[in-house]
Design a protein around this motif. Sequence first.
Motif, PDB file in Angstrom:
ATOM      1  N   UNK A 238       0.826  -1.205   0.000  1.00  0.00           N
ATOM      2  CA  UNK A 238       0.000   0.000   0.000  1.00  0.00           C
ATOM      3  C   UNK A 238       0.860   1.254   0.000  1.00  0.00           C
ATOM      4  N   UNK A 239       1.973   1.224   0.721  1.00  0.00           N
ATOM      5  CA  UNK A 239       2.869   2.380   0.734  1.00  0.00           C
ATOM      6  C   UNK A 239       3.499   2.588  -0.635  1.00  0.00           C
ATOM      7  N   UNK A 240       3.933   1.501  -1.273  1.00  0.00           N
ATOM      8  CA  UNK A 240       4.557   1.617  -2.590  1.00  0.00           C
ATOM      9  C   UNK A 240       3.570   2.114  -3.635  1.00  0.00           C
ATOM     10  N   UNK A 241       2.301   1.731  -3.495  1.00  0.00           N
ATOM     11  CA  UNK A 241       1.310   2.107  -4.498  1.00  0.00           C
ATOM     12  C   UNK A 241       0.797   3.531  -4.334  1.00  0.00           C
ATOM     13  N   UNK A 242       1.382   4.271  -3.383  1.00  0.00           N
ATOM     14  CA  UNK A 242       1.147   5.714  -3.368  1.00  0.00           C
ATOM     15  C   UNK A 242       1.819   6.377  -4.559  1.00  0.00           C
ATOM     16  N   UNK A 243       2.838   5.718  -5.095  1.00  0.00           N
ATOM     17  CA  UNK A 243       3.597   6.274  -6.215  1.00  0.00           C
ATOM     18  C   UNK A 243       3.482   5.390  -7.453  1.00  0.00           C
ATOM     19  N   UNK A 244       3.520   4.071  -7.260  1.00  0.00           N
ATOM     20  CA  UNK A 244       3.539   3.139  -8.372  1.00  0.00           C
ATOM     21  C   UNK A 244       2.175   2.502  -8.585  1.00  0.00           C
ATOM     22  N   UNK A 245       1.979   2.002  -9.811  1.00  0.00           N
ATOM     23  CA  UNK A 245       0.838   1.146 -10.069  1.00  0.00           C
ATOM     24  C   UNK A 245       1.221  -0.290  -9.735  1.00  0.00           C
ATOM     25  N   UNK A 246       0.220  -1.150  -9.661  1.00  0.00           N
ATOM     26  CA  UNK A 246       0.494  -2.552  -9.363  1.00  0.00           C
ATOM     27  C   UNK A 246       1.378  -3.168 -10.438  1.00  0.00           C
ATOM     28  N   UNK A 247       1.182  -2.744 -11.705  1.00  0.00           N
ATOM     29  CA  UNK A 247       1.993  -3.274 -12.807  1.00  0.00           C
ATOM     30  C   UNK A 247       3.444  -2.842 -12.682  1.00  0.00           C
ATOM     31  N   UNK A 248       3.666  -1.579 -12.313  1.00  0.00           N
ATOM     32  CA  UNK A 248       5.040  -1.084 -12.161  1.00  0.00           C
ATOM     33  C   UNK A 248       5.749  -1.779 -11.005  1.00  0.00           C
ATOM     34  N   UNK A 249       5.020  -2.001  -9.920  1.00  0.00           N
ATOM     35  CA  UNK A 249       5.615  -2.687  -8.776  1.00  0.00           C
ATOM     36  C   UNK A 249       5.969  -4.123  -9.140  1.00  0.00           C
ATOM     37  N   UNK A 250       5.072  -4.798  -9.860  1.00  0.00           N
ATOM     38  CA  UNK A 250       5.354  -6.162 -10.292  1.00  0.00           C
ATOM     39  C   UNK A 250       6.539  -6.202 -11.247  1.00  0.00           C
ATOM     40  N   UNK A 251       6.662  -5.174 -12.089  1.00  0.00           N
ATOM     41  CA  UNK A 251       7.770  -5.136 -13.044  1.00  0.00           C
ATOM     42  C   UNK A 251       9.116  -5.023 -12.331  1.00  0.00           C
ATOM     43  N   UNK A 252       9.212  -4.125 -11.364  1.00  0.00           N
ATOM     44  CA  UNK A 252      10.497  -3.946 -10.692  1.00  0.00           C
ATOM     45  C   UNK A 252      10.821  -5.151  -9.824  1.00  0.00           C
ATOM     46  N   UNK A 253       9.808  -5.765  -9.234  1.00  0.00           N
ATOM     47  CA  UNK A 253      10.043  -6.993  -8.467  1.00  0.00           C
ATOM     48  C   UNK A 253      10.560  -8.101  -9.379  1.00  0.00           C
ATOM     49  N   UNK A 254       9.980  -8.206 -10.568  1.00  0.00           N
ATOM     50  CA  UNK A 254      10.420  -9.225 -11.507  1.00  0.00           C
ATOM     51  C   UNK A 254      11.839  -8.988 -11.994  1.00  0.00           C
ATOM     52  N   UNK A 255      12.180  -7.728 -12.247  1.00  0.00           N
ATOM     53  CA  UNK A 255      13.538  -7.418 -12.699  1.00  0.00           C
ATOM     54  C   UNK A 255      14.572  -7.773 -11.634  1.00  0.00           C
ATOM     55  N   UNK A 256      14.276  -7.404 -10.397  1.00  0.00           N
ATOM     56  CA  UNK A 256      15.229  -7.676  -9.320  1.00  0.00           C
ATOM     57  C   UNK A 256      15.331  -9.166  -9.029  1.00  0.00           C
ATOM     58  N   UNK A 257      14.200  -9.867  -9.133  1.00  0.00           N
ATOM     59  CA  UNK A 257      14.222 -11.298  -8.856  1.00  0.00           C
ATOM     60  C   UNK A 257      14.927 -12.070  -9.960  1.00  0.00           C
ATOM     61  N   UNK A 258      14.690 -11.676 -11.209  1.00  0.00           N
ATOM     62  CA  UNK A 258      15.286 -12.403 -12.326  1.00  0.00           C
ATOM     63  C   UNK A 258      16.744 -12.072 -12.555  1.00  0.00           C
ATOM     64  N   UNK A 259      17.088 -10.787 -12.425  1.00  0.00           N
ATOM     65  CA  UNK A 259      18.472 -10.368 -12.648  1.00  0.00           C
ATOM     66  C   UNK A 259      18.966 -10.612 -14.059  1.00  0.00           C
ATOM     67  N   UNK A 260      18.038 -10.622 -15.029  1.00  0.00           N
ATOM     68  CA  UNK A 260      18.435 -10.933 -16.403  1.00  0.00           C
ATOM     69  C   UNK A 260      19.279  -9.846 -17.041  1.00  0.00           C
TER      70      UNK A 260
END
Length: 346
Positions: A238-260
Motif C-alpha cells: 500500500x505504501x509503494x502504491x502511493x507512487x507506483x501502479x500494481x503493474x510497475x511494482x510487479x515489473x520492478x520486483x520481476x527485474x530484481x528477482x530475475x536479474x536478467x
Amino acid sequence: MKRSATWLAALVLALVVHTLTLAFVVLGGWTIVVNAQLAPAWALGALLIAIGWMLRPRLGRLPADAEVLDPSSARQVYGMAERVADRIGVKRPQKVAVRDLVLGTTYARTGLLRVPVLVIGLPSWLAMSPRQRVALLVRAYAELPTGGELIVDGALSTLGEWREALIGAAPLRAREAAHTQMASSLGVLDTSSTGYEAVSFLGRIVGRVLGGPVLLTEYCLKRLARSDDARRQERRQARAMRVLTAEELAEIDGLLAGGRYVAPMQAAALRGESVASIRQTALLAPDGVRTAASGSPLSTLKPSDLKLSGSALSGSELLGSAESDRIDDELLRHYTRAIRSFGLVI
C-alpha cells in the motif's frame, strides 16, 4: 488495520527478551557499584555487562563496502532521493551511499541516532531506466520496518546470539590441536586430558540445558511474528502504491528477482566497453529494446536508431530523462570503478 492478538503476543515476548538483555547490564553495574572494593565483584559485574553488550539489539550500520556520496558533488542523486521520499511519506535520507557489487537498493535507519540512509546498488542502478529507478527507490522506501517490527527483529537477533553461544559454538580447532600436541609430547605424564575433556563436557551440558529455553523462545517468537507477515506485506504494498501502479511494482520486483540484465552488462564489461555503452546495452536487453533498425552492434547505436518497447528511455514525474542523465554524470567515477568488478556480480 488492527493488530492481531498473536502479533501483540510477539511484541510482548520481544520486549521480555530486551528487558532480560537490559537486566544483565543493570545487574552488572549494580554489582560493581555496591561492591566497589571487591575485585571479584568488578570481574562479575564486567562479565554481566559484557553479556548484555553482546546480546544488545543491533542498531544497523553501513556495509563495509558502501561509499557515502558527498551531497555537494551528488546534488541530483540527493534531490531525486528526497523527492521520492517525500512522495511516499518517509523521512528523507540524510546519507546516500553506493555499493559496487550489490544489485538491490535498501533504505534503513542506522546507528544510535537512527540516521536514515539510502544504499544504492550500482549494477541495478546502471541498468534501470528513469521510471525503473524511481520504482527501485519506492520499493526500498516501502520496505522500511515499523517500530514494532524493529523490536521483534531485534529480539530474534538477540535470541540468535544466545543460541549460537550456547549451542552452536564448536570447540576451537586450534585449541584442540594444541591440546593434542601437548598430550603427545608429554606421553604418560600428561594429566590435563581428563580435566580438559571434563570441562568441555560440562560446558556442553550447560549449553544444552540453557539452550533449550532459548530455542523454545525463539521458535515461539518466530511463529508469532510470522502471523503478521500478510499484514506487513499489505502495508508495504500500500505504501509503494502511493507512487507506483500494481503493474510497475510487479515489473520492478520481476527485474530484481530475475536479474536478467546482469549478464549483458558483464559481457560488455569484459569486452572493455565504456560506462555509457554498458548502460545502453543494459537498457536494450533483456526487457528493453528487442530489435534495432540497423545491423549495427548495440554499443554503437543511438537512441534514435532503436525501436523501443514500452518506456525504456522515457522519464517519469519524479525523475526526468535529463535529470537521470545528470545523475549518471555524477556517478560516472563510481560506475567506472564498479564495472572493473562486474564479473563478480552473481
